[in-house]
Write an enzyme that holds these catalytic residues in place. Structure first.
Site: not given
Ligand code: NAP
Ligand code: GCO
Length: 275
Positions: A148, A161, A165
Site C-alpha cells: 500500500s 493499517y 502494511k
Molecule cells: P476490499 O474492497 O475491502 O476487499 C477486501 C477483500 O478481503 C474482500 O474480498 C473481503 O472479503 C476479504 N477479506 C477481508 N477480511 C478477510 C478475512 N479475514 N479472511 C478472508 N478474506 C477477507 O479491499 P480492496 O480495496 O479490494 O483491497 C484489497 C487489498 O489491497 C487489501 O489488502 C488492501 O488493503 C490493499 N490495498 C487497497 C488499496 C485501494 O486503494 N483499494 C490500495 C492499496 C492497497 P469478505 O468481506 O467476503 O471476507
Molecule cells: C486510506 C486508504 C488507503 C488505501 C491504500 C493506499 O484510508 O488512506 O484506505 O490506505 O486504501 O492502501 O495505498
C-alpha cells in the site's frame, strides 16, 4: 518457438487469491484465469463466496471459492489441503485479503488494532507459511503481497493499517531473503488510491453534491488527477505471477499514478467534474 509473451502465461498453474469476493482480489483472480491459471479464492463469508462464484461464472470464469478466514491457521491449512486435493499444488499465492479501520490512534481500542494487524499482516504470514513447503518441494513458486501507499507513508487515522502494511513490506523482503534460494519469488503490489469498496467512504460526496475533501486531496497528490481502477492492476499481477518476473524478488512495485513520485499540487486547481 516460444515468444516473449508466452513467458507471461500461467497455463497449468494453480493460483490462490485471498479475499477475492470483490475488489482488487476479484480483478487479480480474473486476470490469472485469463492468463491460463486454475484460480481459487477464499473470503470470510459464505454469502459473498457464493455471490462472487456466480459473478465469475457469468463472466465466463470457472473459479473455485470457499469460506476461509485468513486469520484462522487451521481453516487455512484445511483450505490449502482441499484445494491441493482438488486441483493440485498451489503455485501462486496472492495475499490480498485486507481490512482498514480509520480511527485516530489514541481512540483506537486494542481489539480494533489487533483485528487489522491479524488480517493484514498475520494473515499473509499464515497463508504464506501454508504454501511455502509445497513450493520448495516442487522447485519454486510466487507470492504476491498486497502492500500500500501506507507501506511507505503515514496519515491520520490509519495507524494499525500503516503498521501492518509497513510490516508486510518487510515480510515480503524476508520471504525473498529466506526462500529465494528455492526459486520462490515474493514481491509486493503497492497500489495507490483505487476505487473499491474499501475506499468508497473517502469519495462520498456531500449532501450538496460537493467533492469529498479527501477525494480532492488525493487527486491533488496524483499527477493523473484521478483514482486508479482495479483493472489497471491486472497486468502487474500477471507479470509478478509469471515466469517473466523470475529474477525479480523482494520488490514492492508501486502502481499509484505517480503519487509516490510527486509532491502534489494546490487542491483548489482540481476539476470537480472529472470522474
Ligand atoms: P476490499 O474492497 O475491502 O476487499 C477486501 C477483500 O478481503 C474482500 O474480498 C473481503 O472479503 C476479504 N477479506 C477481508 N477480511 C478477510 C478475512 N479475514 N479472511 C478472508 N478474506 C477477507 O479491499 P480492496 O480495496 O479490494 O483491497 C484489497 C487489498 O489491497 C487489501 O489488502 C488492501 O488493503 C490493499 N490495498 C487497497 C488499496 C485501494 O486503494 N483499494 C490500495 C492499496 C492497497 P469478505 O468481506 O467476503 O471476507
Ligand atoms: C486510506 C486508504 C488507503 C488505501 C491504500 C493506499 O484510508 O488512506 O484506505 O490506505 O486504501 O492502501 O495505498
Amino acid at each position: 518457438m516460444a515468444g516473449i509473451l508466452d513467458s507471461f502465461r500461467l497455463d497449468g498453474k494453480v493460483a490462490w487469491v485471498t479475499g477475492a469476493s470483490y475488489g482488487l482480489g476479484m480483478a487479480y483472480a480474473e486476470a490469472f484465469a485469463e492468463a491460463g491459471a486454475k484460480v481459487v479464492f477464499n473470503s470470510s463469508d459464505t454469502g459473498r463466496v457464493n455471490a462472487a462464484t456466480e459473478e465469475y461464472r457469468k463472466k465466463g470464469f470457472d473459479i473455485y471459492g470457499a469460506v476461509c478466514d485468513v486469520t484462522d491457521e487451521k481453516a487455512v491449512a484445511a483450505f490449502v489441503k482441499e484445494v491441493e486435493d482438488k486441483f493440485g499444488p498451489i503455485d501462486i499465492l496472492v495475499n490480498n485479503a485486507g481490512i482498514i479501520r480509520r480511527i485516530p490512534m489514541t481512540d483506537m481500542s486494542l481489539d480494533e488494532w489487533n483485528k487489522v494487524i491479524n488480517v493484514d499482516l498475520t494473515g499473509p504470514f499464515i497463508c504464506s507459511k501454508a504454501v511455502i513447503p509445497g513450493m520448495i518441494k516442487r522447485g519454486g513458486g510466487k507470492i504476491i503481497n498486497a502492500c500500500s501507499m501506507m507501506s511507505e507513508f503515514g496519515r491520520e487515522t490509519v495507524s494499525a493499517y500503516a503498521a501492518a502494511k509497513g510490516g508486510l513490506k518487510m515480510l515480503t523482503r524476508n520471504i525473498c531473503s529466506e526462500y529465494g534460494r528455492y526459486n520462490i519469488q515474493c514481491n509486493g503490489i503497492g497500489p495507490g488510491y483505487i476505487d473499491t469498496v474499501q475506499t468508497a467512504p473517502l469519495r462520498e460526496r456531500g449532501a450538496d453534491g460537493s467533492m469529498n475533501p479527501f477525494d480532492r486531496f488525493i487527486r491533488s497528490k496524483t499527477p493523473a488527477q484521478r483514482w486508479g481502477h482495479a483493472e489497471e492492476l491486472k497486468g502487474l499481477a500477471v507479470f509478478l505471477a509469471s515466469p517473466a518476473s523470475d529474477f525479480i524478488n523482494g520488490q514492492i512495485i508501486y502502481i499509484d499514478g505517480g503519487i509516490s513520485a510527486y509532491i502534489g499540487q494546490d487542491p483548489s486547481n482540481i476539476d470537480d467534474s472529472k470522474s
